[in-house]
Design an enzyme around this catalytic site. Structure first.
Site, PDB file in Angstrom:
ATOM      1  CG  ASP A  47      -0.379  -0.101   2.525  1.00 12.21           C
ATOM      2  OD1 ASP A  47       0.856  -0.237   2.613  1.00 12.21           O
ATOM      3  OD2 ASP A  47      -1.123  -0.053   3.526  1.00 12.21           O
ATOM      4  CB  SER A  48       4.591   1.628  -0.137  1.00 15.27           C
ATOM      5  OG  SER A  48       4.757   0.488  -0.966  1.00 15.27           O
ATOM      6  CG  ASP A  86       0.764  -4.077   2.147  1.00 18.34           C
ATOM      7  OD1 ASP A  86       1.006  -5.023   2.922  1.00 18.34           O
ATOM      8  OD2 ASP A  86       1.560  -3.137   1.944  1.00 18.34           O
ATOM      9  CE  LYS A 116       3.482  -6.214   3.837  1.00 19.28           C
ATOM     10  NZ  LYS A 116       3.055  -5.007   4.583  1.00 19.28           N
ATOM     11  CD  GLU A 118       0.639  -1.460   7.998  1.00 21.54           C
ATOM     12  OE1 GLU A 118       0.331  -0.664   8.915  1.00 21.54           O
ATOM     13  OE2 GLU A 118       1.071  -1.091   6.892  1.00 21.54           O
ATOM     14  CD  GLU A 185       7.951  -0.484   7.713  1.00 24.96           C
ATOM     15  OE1 GLU A 185       7.018  -1.211   7.313  1.00 24.96           O
ATOM     16  OE2 GLU A 185       8.173   0.661   7.264  1.00 24.96           O
TER      17      GLU A 185
HETATM   18  O1  KIV Z   1       3.638  -1.079   1.692  1.00 20.88           O
HETATM   19  C1  KIV Z   1       4.781  -1.562   1.597  1.00 20.88           C
HETATM   20  O2  KIV Z   1       5.487  -1.335   0.627  1.00 20.88           O
HETATM   21  C2  KIV Z   1       5.243  -2.422   2.688  1.00 20.88           C
HETATM   22  C3  KIV Z   1       6.661  -2.853   2.711  1.00 20.88           C
HETATM   23  C4  KIV Z   1       7.650  -1.796   2.582  1.00 20.88           C
HETATM   24  C5  KIV Z   1       6.949  -3.800   3.800  1.00 20.88           C
HETATM   25  O3  KIV Z   1       4.471  -2.777   3.520  1.00 20.88           O
END
Ligand code: KIV
Length: 295
Positions: A47-48, A86, A116, A118, A185
């Site tokens: 989600d970056s 994410d 994934k 959080e 992280e």
């Molecule tokens: O959103 C992302 O890119 C991430 C990674 C950097 C672990 O969660």
């Protein structure tokens, strides 16, 4: 012959058999193809993308539809690499039911092979329920960017003893809930190593030191796309940002000076071939469309 697909059991086995897991983010088909050619094990549609693709201040506004859109692009390109997505902010936090629905959509509509999420112990039940549906889940603890406001910024976590113990407990609880791996992280290296030694699933670090079972970086970071940005946890393995600016300057100057396009990049009236040489970047040409040619 192409290498076999990297599966969840294969990633789990890396904990004991090695080599370390090399994970990178990807958001589109062209970049996914290049990163896979470089040998990346896991392509994470992070989600970056809210920050590096959409130019936002944080990841919070990213939607499930946007994740699925980028997931489909990456999944189309990935042959060998595992494709993970994410779960975006508020697509799972509300309840285990919401988590199951959203994770299901990510596999059905986004082409993801795992998700994934959080968070620690508070999300163990959410994780358990997703895993029970046959969807592999990776946990993500330490600096969790979706909690940026609660953390007061992108700050290193787990520096004081109590916080370190809580993260260690979170890791064990997520393992017990069925996580097949964990992202660690923004935590001290010693804690990264301690957590890695205390769970039987692989840990993948980002700013968590060398003691993890793998590493992950945002692709634009390790490729050096941001000449002015130097976070401590990033190593720049190339300076692609500078190369792009240099190439664009040359292009602009050749267009404006009339040097491009010349004869070599133009078509004549006498056909040597019907096709322009353009083709899909992923997959083979549909019948009747190829082969690509010079003119
Ligand atoms: O959103 C992302 O890119 C991430 C990674 C950097 C672990 O969660």
């Amino acid at each position: 012959m192409s290498s076999p697909k990297i599966t969840v059991p294969a990633l789990r086995a890396r904990k004991t058999k090695g080599p370390k897991i090399a994970m990178v983010t990807a958001y589109d088909a062209t970049m996914a193809k290049l990163l896979e050619a470089g040998g990346a094990d896991v392509l994470l549609v992070g989600d970056s993308l809210g920050m590096v693709v959409q130019g936002l201040a944080n990841t919070l506004p990213v939607t499930l539809d946007e994740m699925c859109y980028h997931g489909r692009a990456v999944a189309r390109a990935a042959v060998r690499a595992h494709v993970m997505g994410d779960m975006p902010f508020m697509s799972y936090q509300a309840s285990p039911e919401q988590a199951v629905q959203s994770a299901g959509r990510m596999l059905k509509e986004g082409g993801f092979e795992s998700v994934k999420l959080e968070g620690g112990a508070d999300f163990a039940e959410h994780m358990r329920r997703i895993v029970a549906c046959g969807i592999p889940v990776m946990g993500h603890i330490g600096l969790t960017p979706q909690s940026v406001h609660a953390m007061g910024g992108f700050r290193v976590q787990g520096r004081e003893a109590g916080a370190a113990e809580r993260l260690l407990a979170d890791a064990r609880i997520l393992e017990e809930a069925g996580a097949f791996a964990l992202v660690l992280e923004g935590i001290p290296s010693e804690l990264g190593e301690r957590i890695t030694k205390s769970v039987s699933i692989p840990t993948v670090g980002i700013g968590a030191g060398p003691g993890c079972d793998g590493q992950v970086l945002v692709c634009y970071d390790f490729l050096g796309m941001y000449p002015d940005l130097r976070p401590r946890f990033v190593k720049r393995f190339a300076e692609i940002g500078d190369e792009i600016v240099k190439a664009t300057r040359t292009y602009v100057s050749e267009v404006q000076g009339g040097a491009f396009p010349g004869e070599a990049h133009s078509f004549g009236t006498t056909p040597r071939a019907e096709l322009t040489g353009n083709r899909p970047v992923i997959g083979s040409l549909p019948p009747g469309y190829g082969p690509a040619s010079g003119e």
